[in-house]
Scaffold this motif. Structure first.
Motif, PDB file in Angstrom:
ATOM      1  N   THR A 195       0.867  -1.173   0.000  1.00 39.01           N
ATOM      2  CA  THR A 195       0.000   0.000   0.000  1.00 39.01           C
ATOM      3  C   THR A 195       0.908   1.229   0.000  1.00 39.01           C
ATOM      4  O   THR A 195       1.965   1.226   0.611  1.00 39.01           O
ATOM      5  CB  THR A 195      -0.867   0.035   1.264  1.00 39.01           C
ATOM      6  OG1 THR A 195       0.002  -0.067   2.386  1.00 39.01           O
ATOM      7  CG2 THR A 195      -1.865  -1.090   1.280  1.00 39.01           C
ATOM      8  N   THR A 196       0.488   2.258  -0.709  1.00 38.74           N
ATOM      9  CA  THR A 196       1.341   3.439  -0.779  1.00 38.74           C
ATOM     10  C   THR A 196       0.560   4.655  -0.303  1.00 38.74           C
ATOM     11  O   THR A 196      -0.488   4.980  -0.853  1.00 38.74           O
ATOM     12  CB  THR A 196       1.819   3.664  -2.219  1.00 38.74           C
ATOM     13  OG1 THR A 196       2.318   2.428  -2.714  1.00 38.74           O
ATOM     14  CG2 THR A 196       2.910   4.708  -2.263  1.00 38.74           C
ATOM     15  N   SER A 197       1.085   5.290   0.704  1.00 38.94           N
ATOM     16  CA  SER A 197       0.429   6.479   1.241  1.00 38.94           C
ATOM     17  C   SER A 197       0.859   7.701   0.425  1.00 38.94           C
ATOM     18  O   SER A 197       1.842   7.640  -0.307  1.00 38.94           O
ATOM     19  CB  SER A 197       0.830   6.668   2.697  1.00 38.94           C
ATOM     20  OG  SER A 197       2.177   7.049   2.750  1.00 38.94           O
ATOM     21  N   PRO A 198       0.132   8.807   0.565  1.00 33.17           N
ATOM     22  CA  PRO A 198       0.532  10.030  -0.157  1.00 33.17           C
ATOM     23  C   PRO A 198       1.953  10.448   0.184  1.00 33.17           C
ATOM     24  O   PRO A 198       2.695  10.923  -0.686  1.00 33.17           O
ATOM     25  CB  PRO A 198      -0.472  11.076   0.332  1.00 33.17           C
ATOM     26  CG  PRO A 198      -1.626  10.315   0.891  1.00 33.17           C
ATOM     27  CD  PRO A 198      -1.109   8.975   1.317  1.00 33.17           C
ATOM     28  N   VAL A 199       2.342  10.268   1.443  1.00 33.08           N
ATOM     29  CA  VAL A 199       3.698  10.657   1.855  1.00 33.08           C
ATOM     30  C   VAL A 199       4.722   9.832   1.092  1.00 33.08           C
ATOM     31  O   VAL A 199       5.715  10.347   0.568  1.00 33.08           O
ATOM     32  CB  VAL A 199       3.878  10.456   3.374  1.00 33.08           C
ATOM     33  CG1 VAL A 199       5.289  10.829   3.786  1.00 33.08           C
ATOM     34  CG2 VAL A 199       2.853  11.269   4.141  1.00 33.08           C
ATOM     35  N   GLU A 200       4.443   8.509   1.015  1.00 32.49           N
ATOM     36  CA  GLU A 200       5.385   7.636   0.307  1.00 32.49           C
ATOM     37  C   GLU A 200       5.464   8.011  -1.166  1.00 32.49           C
ATOM     38  O   GLU A 200       6.533   7.960  -1.767  1.00 32.49           O
ATOM     39  CB  GLU A 200       4.961   6.179   0.447  1.00 32.49           C
ATOM     40  CG  GLU A 200       5.378   5.568   1.780  1.00 32.49           C
ATOM     41  CD  GLU A 200       4.930   4.137   1.899  1.00 32.49           C
ATOM     42  OE1 GLU A 200       3.728   3.877   1.657  1.00 32.49           O
ATOM     43  OE2 GLU A 200       5.755   3.282   2.235  1.00 32.49           O
ATOM     44  N   LYS A 201       4.294   8.375  -1.724  1.00 31.09           N
ATOM     45  CA  LYS A 201       4.279   8.779  -3.142  1.00 31.09           C
ATOM     46  C   LYS A 201       5.174   9.988  -3.339  1.00 31.09           C
ATOM     47  O   LYS A 201       5.989  10.048  -4.270  1.00 31.09           O
ATOM     48  CB  LYS A 201       2.845   9.108  -3.574  1.00 31.09           C
ATOM     49  CG  LYS A 201       2.125   7.888  -4.130  1.00 31.09           C
ATOM     50  CD  LYS A 201       0.796   8.308  -4.763  1.00 31.09           C
ATOM     51  CE  LYS A 201      -0.054   7.077  -5.015  1.00 31.09           C
ATOM     52  NZ  LYS A 201      -1.461   7.293  -4.678  1.00 31.09           N
ATOM     53  N   ALA A 202       5.015  10.969  -2.442  1.00 29.92           N
ATOM     54  CA  ALA A 202       5.837  12.173  -2.535  1.00 29.92           C
ATOM     55  C   ALA A 202       7.309  11.810  -2.375  1.00 29.92           C
ATOM     56  O   ALA A 202       8.176  12.317  -3.102  1.00 29.92           O
ATOM     57  CB  ALA A 202       5.419  13.170  -1.456  1.00 29.92           C
ATOM     58  N   GLY A 203       7.571  10.906  -1.435  1.00 28.23           N
ATOM     59  CA  GLY A 203       8.946  10.468  -1.211  1.00 28.23           C
ATOM     60  C   GLY A 203       9.509   9.805  -2.446  1.00 28.23           C
ATOM     61  O   GLY A 203      10.650  10.074  -2.860  1.00 28.23           O
ATOM     62  N   GLY A 204       8.693   8.952  -3.057  1.00 28.25           N
ATOM     63  CA  GLY A 204       9.126   8.252  -4.259  1.00 28.25           C
ATOM     64  C   GLY A 204       9.426   9.230  -5.381  1.00 28.25           C
ATOM     65  O   GLY A 204      10.432   9.116  -6.080  1.00 28.25           O
ATOM     66  N   ALA A 205       8.551  10.237  -5.505  1.00 27.38           N
ATOM     67  CA  ALA A 205       8.754  11.241  -6.546  1.00 27.38           C
ATOM     68  C   ALA A 205      10.054  11.993  -6.311  1.00 27.38           C
ATOM     69  O   ALA A 205      10.836  12.236  -7.231  1.00 27.38           O
ATOM     70  CB  ALA A 205       7.579  12.220  -6.559  1.00 27.38           C
ATOM     71  N   THR A 206      10.303  12.335  -5.047  1.00 23.34           N
ATOM     72  CA  THR A 206      11.545  13.041  -4.710  1.00 23.34           C
ATOM     73  C   THR A 206      12.752  12.173  -5.055  1.00 23.34           C
ATOM     74  O   THR A 206      13.732  12.653  -5.631  1.00 23.34           O
ATOM     75  CB  THR A 206      11.571  13.372  -3.196  1.00 23.34           C
ATOM     76  OG1 THR A 206      10.321  13.952  -2.853  1.00 23.34           O
ATOM     77  CG2 THR A 206      12.711  14.318  -2.869  1.00 23.34           C
ATOM     78  N   ALA A 207      12.648  10.873  -4.700  1.00 18.79           N
ATOM     79  CA  ALA A 207      13.761   9.965  -4.970  1.00 18.79           C
ATOM     80  C   ALA A 207      14.054   9.929  -6.459  1.00 18.79           C
ATOM     81  O   ALA A 207      15.207   9.962  -6.884  1.00 18.79           O
ATOM     82  CB  ALA A 207      13.436   8.576  -4.449  1.00 18.79           C
ATOM     83  N   THR A 208      12.994   9.895  -7.257  1.00 16.59           N
ATOM     84  CA  THR A 208      13.174   9.865  -8.712  1.00 16.59           C
ATOM     85  C   THR A 208      13.815  11.164  -9.191  1.00 16.59           C
ATOM     86  O   THR A 208      14.750  11.166  -9.985  1.00 16.59           O
ATOM     87  CB  THR A 208      11.812   9.689  -9.398  1.00 16.59           C
ATOM     88  OG1 THR A 208      11.159   8.566  -8.796  1.00 16.59           O
ATOM     89  CG2 THR A 208      11.983   9.459 -10.881  1.00 16.59           C
ATOM     90  N   TYR A 209      13.284  12.284  -8.651  1.00 13.60           N
ATOM     91  CA  TYR A 209      13.821  13.593  -9.031  1.00 13.60           C
ATOM     92  C   TYR A 209      15.323  13.660  -8.751  1.00 13.60           C
ATOM     93  O   TYR A 209      16.116  14.077  -9.593  1.00 13.60           O
ATOM     94  CB  TYR A 209      13.080  14.675  -8.228  1.00 13.60           C
ATOM     95  CG  TYR A 209      13.461  16.086  -8.592  1.00 13.60           C
ATOM     96  CD1 TYR A 209      12.775  16.766  -9.598  1.00 13.60           C
ATOM     97  CD2 TYR A 209      14.488  16.738  -7.939  1.00 13.60           C
ATOM     98  CE1 TYR A 209      13.118  18.062  -9.939  1.00 13.60           C
ATOM     99  CE2 TYR A 209      14.843  18.032  -8.262  1.00 13.60           C
ATOM    100  CZ  TYR A 209      14.145  18.694  -9.266  1.00 13.60           C
ATOM    101  OH  TYR A 209      14.495  19.972  -9.595  1.00 13.60           O
ATOM    102  N   VAL A 210      15.696  13.230  -7.554  1.00 15.13           N
ATOM    103  CA  VAL A 210      17.119  13.274  -7.180  1.00 15.13           C
ATOM    104  C   VAL A 210      17.914  12.298  -8.040  1.00 15.13           C
ATOM    105  O   VAL A 210      18.983  12.622  -8.561  1.00 15.13           O
ATOM    106  CB  VAL A 210      17.301  12.951  -5.676  1.00 15.13           C
ATOM    107  CG1 VAL A 210      18.772  12.868  -5.321  1.00 15.13           C
ATOM    108  CG2 VAL A 210      16.602  13.989  -4.820  1.00 15.13           C
TER     109      VAL A 210
END
Lengths: 582, 380
Positions: free
Chosen positions: A3-18
């Motif tokens: 399950t992916t929470s909004p926080v994790e989604k944001a975290g994942g997006a940040t990880a991709t960005y970096v």
């Protein structure tokens, strides 16, 4: 799936960005599962690291209020006994932090406590690394960095201790100045340059401040970074145990266990320092008063890590040479204990891994730690060095000891002058013998199993002591010992009669190697170990049926005697009674 | 053991082959499941413990803020064992410490009770680079050497080395002005400065302003316009007559000019050299002095700065006339020319020749005849 929470989604997006910019996911994929071995002694280095972070953090806060100036001001703060007293701005602002900034004293005390803990943890961590041989190839550089860190730690501590410009810190500086002045040839000029003239001058505290808050912490931070990067790349050493070899690392993965444990431990160290800083007074500068070059208090003591230097100064005989004709003065009584002795200590410390590697000719990579007993000469050498250090430390507290135990200071000094030469070699011999005895005991365990302490009477009347086979863990730990062979003696000439030019150097190396590895209780062969453990298992087997009757109480009651079965008569009277009943 | 997360719940999150994650569990290590692995109740209890610790941590932060705002910084409380302590410091330290500590204990409890406790194994590799990489590096180095011509252009190579050696010199040269003499020290060498003090012939000896009376209280005459003034009845800063000092007594003293010099020079340098102690013994107890008749009726003046590394000395044992340095325990016999009787100091304490002026006050007869304080190279 997950399950992916909004926080994790944001975290994942940040990880991709970096990742798209620095390629960080490659690092994460390799390292989030990185395995770290577990042992309580591996926490010592962590304590050093975490207390250093607390030092940095609290230090940054202190810079907000501290004024590193020796300009004279009249104190007008909350601490009544010093009201109206002339003092330097440095001392005034240190008092201000202690009494007029809320939480200021807490920060000051946390800073001081964490500095003390930082240096202590580095020292104990160094002991661990030394006695387990963790400094061996490939980790020699990290040992050197560690020695550098310890040195800078001492300098950081001393420079900080000297900043508040209270009576005690000024006395420390006066001693430091006396030491600098004692350096042959350049000492006088060096002292004048450092202090901008005579003592105490008006510049030294602001100069020291730059060194204390920028130069030394910067160096420490850089070295700590390299230290950790090397630990990371080389992977942590581990103690021998089941499944552990020189080629693997057994432990917990970084995510989540190690991260939770190490991260949690940071908060524990931080929290304890905060508690101690709030509850235990350290360096109450307001009691000492402002610094005056003509005042001092009895029982002046430096922080613990400078104690050995102070002790060396106290123990040294008062030798001084004046070169006739030119009238130059060589103050052996000062520069030997204050500069030569620590110079030798830190040089030998830094070079030790290379000395040992040369003496032993050992070029293998070592990822499995030694048990101290299995390297008797190294262990004995370490204990000898520690003894020397502790004796110097005792010297640094000679006035306190004299008062506490009603002894003469002069006798303590005379005792130490001889003890420093006599006691360390004795400790060397005793330690080496102790290590060998422990090795012998290990050998016994391998050959016969461990002694259970229970005596068993066999049906035909024979008494045996029950030996039990070692647990899998013990077996793995003890058999991890490696029997080293000293380097062979060199030949004076080769087969064709050509003289060996390197004979003398090789002979020295052979002798040292013989000295290093010459004492050893060899590990039994695999067959012997198997036979021994098998025999112990046989003992245990004989005893096993009896255990069926036992419970805990009876083991305790009849420990060491003939095993007593429940329901079995203990006396003749009981026996008769039983027979009668049946 | 194939599963890294043996506890109930999210086992299937990590159901993939562990080897792909870079490690695998150690198959031959005996592992005992914990209560939290087998008993859902125990697991829930552990969960509650961890959460409560995080909760308590938050509570302590609130308490910290309350203490910060609510407790006056000057309030002192009595706490058994600790005695009288500042209430604010104790409260702030305790609440902040607990808030941080509880985060740590919660994390550890979480790791120990709820995260997997199965050890896993990863392979190590020797640090040495593969042969291919080393060869490539060598080839690259050779290429660089060839392309730069470092080996061919001998002149460039040598001048480069010369320039690299010389360029830090300005940085070192500039350190010379770490000591810039003031107008008071202009033209004097370090050795000169270390060898002279304020004392001159006829300079009156006055009791040190920071002298503390026998009742151990600071001699303060109160304040006028916020400035402290010396107590009129105090001995501080007064010239001394021989009769002010009883046999067996000791006074810390300074030259009459010192307060003024300190005022002008704005430093404590003169004090660091000129501070003396006066001791009085029966004249027949004096076995020797550094000069004939340097005493006044058994009153001797010695430097107060230890000849070892410069600590001020004040521990005087009246009966033996020994003076002990509190820093490194060098001991000097004041009845015998201030000679060293024990400890690491190599030099005797310099004696100041004193006399009495026409008004009956103690004065110096000259400066010290040898440098005071710690030794130095040029001292001789």
């Amino acid at each position: 799936m997950t399950t992916t929470s909004p926080v994790e989604k944001a975290g994942g997006a940040t990880a991709t960005y970096v990742d798209e910019r620095v390629g960080s996911n490659k690092f994460l994929s390799r390292n989030l599962g990185k395995v770290f071995p577990d042992h309580w002694s591996f926490m010592l280095g962590e304590i050093a690291l975490y207390s250093f972070i607390v030092v940095l953090l609290t230090g940054v806060f202190l810079t907000l209020w501290f004024k590193p100036s020796m300009a004279e001001v009249v104190y007008d703060g909350s601490y009544v006994p010093l009201k109206g007293v002339m003092m330097s701005e440095a001392y005034d602002s240190a008092l201000n932090i202690s009494f007029d900034v809320r939480g200021g004293l807490l920060l000051r005390q946390m800073h001081h406590w964490s500095a003390l803990i930082f240096i202590a943890a580095m020292a104990v961590h160094m002991f661990r690394v030394f006695f387990t041989g963790a400094f061996r190839k490939p980790r020699e550089f990290n040992w050197l960095i560690g020695v550098g860190l310890t040195t800078f730690g001492l300098l950081a501590g001393f420079s900080g201790y000297s900043l508040p410009d209270d009576l005690l810190s000024g006395t420390g500086l006066q001693i430091a100045r006396g030491i600098v002045q004692a350096v042959p040839v350049v000492g006088t000029w060096a002292a004048f340059l450092l202090f901008d003239g005579e003592f105490p001058g008006t510049e030294f505290i602001s100069r020291l401040y730059g060194v204390h808050i920028l130069l030394i912490p910067g160096l420490i931070l850089a070295l700590v970074t390299i230290h950790l990067m090397l630990v990371w790349t080389q992977k942590h050493t581990q103690f021998p145990g089941p499944g552990r070899t020189n080629d693997n690392v057994v432990g917990y993965p970084l995510l989540p266990v190690y991260m939770a444990k190490a991260g949690g431990f940071f908060f524990i160290v931080f929290g304890i320092i905060a508690l101690v800083g709030g509850l235990v007074t350290i360096n109450p500068i307001w009691i000492f008063g402002p610094y005056m070059p003509d005042q001092v208090s009895a029982g002046s003591q430096p922080d613990w890590y400078i104690g050995f230097l102070d002790g060396a100064l106290r123990v040294m005989p008062n030798w001084e040479t004046i070169i006739p004709g030119v009238g130059w003065t060589i103050s052996w009584n000062i520069f030997i204990p204050a500069l030569v002795v620590p110079g030798i200590i830190f040089t030998v410390l830094g070079l030790y891994p290379f000395i040992e590697a040369w003496v032993t000719g050992d070029k293998r990579e070592h990822n499995l730690l030694d048990r101290p007993r299995n390297a008797p000469t190294r262990t004995a050498f370490g204990m000898m060095a520690i003894t020397f250090y502790v004796l110097l430390w005792v010297g640094g507290a000679n006035d306190i000891i004299a008062v506490a135990f009603d002894l003469s200071i002069n006798s303590i000094i005379w005792f130490l002058r001889f003890a420093l030469i006599i006691v360390p070699p004795i400790v060397f011999v005793v330690t080496r013998r102790t290590c060998l005895s422990l090795q012998r005991r290990d050998r016994e365990k391998l050959l016969h199993g461990y002694e259970s302490g229970r005596i068993l009477r066999l049906p035909h009347g024979e008494f045996i002591e029950v030996h039990q086979p070692l647990s899998e863990k013990d077996l793995a730990v003890i058999t991890a010992k490696h029997d080293y062979v000293p380097l062979p003696a060199p030949d004076k000439a080769d087969a064709d009669g050509v003289r060996n030019k390197k004979y003398r150097a090789q002979m020295l190396r052979h002798r040292l190697s013989e000295f290093f590895y010459g004492v050893n209780v060899p590990k039994p062969s695999a067959a012997e170990i198997e036979a021994g453990q098998h025999h112990a298992a046989h003992d245990a087997e004989l005893e096993a049926p009896l255990h069926e009757y036992e419970d805990d109480d009876q083991i305790r009651t009849f420990h060491g005697g003939v095993l007593h079965h429940p329901g079995m008569p203990e006396t003749n009277a009981e026996q008769l009674e039983q027979e009668h009943r049946s | 053991m194939s599963d890294l997360t043996p506890h109930q719940g999210n086992a299937d999150d990590h159901g993939k082959a562990p080897a792909k994650l870079g490690y695998s569990p150690v198959a031959d290590i005996p592992h005992k499941p914990r209560a939290t692995d087998t008993d859902p109740k125990a697991a829930r209890r552990a969960e509650r413990q961890v959460a409560s610790m995080f909760l308590l941590s938050m509570l302590f932060v609130v308490l910290f803020v309350v203490a910060y705002v609510g407790i006056d910084k000057t309030t002192v409380v009595y706490i058994p064992v600790m005695g009288e302590v500042g209430a604010s410091n104790v409260a702030l330290g305790f609440t902040m410490g607990m808030a941080i500590l509880l985060i740590g204990t919660a994390a550890i409890q979480w790791a120990k009770k709820l995260m997997p406790d199965v050890e896993v194994v990863q392979q190590r590799h020797d640090m040495v680079s593969p042969k291919k990489a080393t060869l490539e590096a060598e080839a690259n180095y050779e290429r660089g050497k060839e392309e730069s011509g470092f080996a061919r252009f001998r002149l460039i190579r040598r001048t480069l080395i010369g320039a690299m050696v010389l360029f830090p010199i300005p940085l070192v040269v500039m350190l010379r002005d770490l000591w810039t003499p003031t107008k008071f020290t202009e033209g004097e060498s370090p050795a000169d400065l270390l060898s002279t003090t304020l004392w001159t012939d006829g300079m009156r000896i006055i009791a040190d302003g920071t002298y503390q009376g026998e009742d151990n209280e600071v001699d303060s005459g109160g304040e006028i316009d916020g400035e402290p003034v010396p107590n009129k009845d105090s001995i501080a800063h007064r010239p001394i007559r021989p009769e002010d000092l009883p046999v067996g007594g000791l006074i810390a003293a300074i030259p009459l000019d010192l307060p003024e010099v300190e005022h002008i020079e704005h430093n404590l340098n003169a004090r660091g050299k000129a501070a003396i102690i006066l001791v009085r013994m029966e004249p027949d107890e004096i076995r020797s002095q550094q000069g004939d008749g340097w005493d006044v009726e058994g009153i001797l003046a010695y430097s107060k700065i230890c000849t070892h590394v410069g600590c001020p000395i004040a521990l005087y044992e009246q009966r033996t006339h020994h003076l002990l340095c509190p820093c490194h325990q060098s001991t000097f016999d004041l009845a015998d020319s201030g000679n060293v009787v024990f400890g690491p100091a190599a030099r005797r304490m310099p004696q100041l020749p004193i006399g009495v002026d026409e008004e009956g006050y103690l004065v110096a007869l000259s400066d010290f005849q040898e440098p005071v304080g710690p030794s130095f190279w040029e001292r001789g």
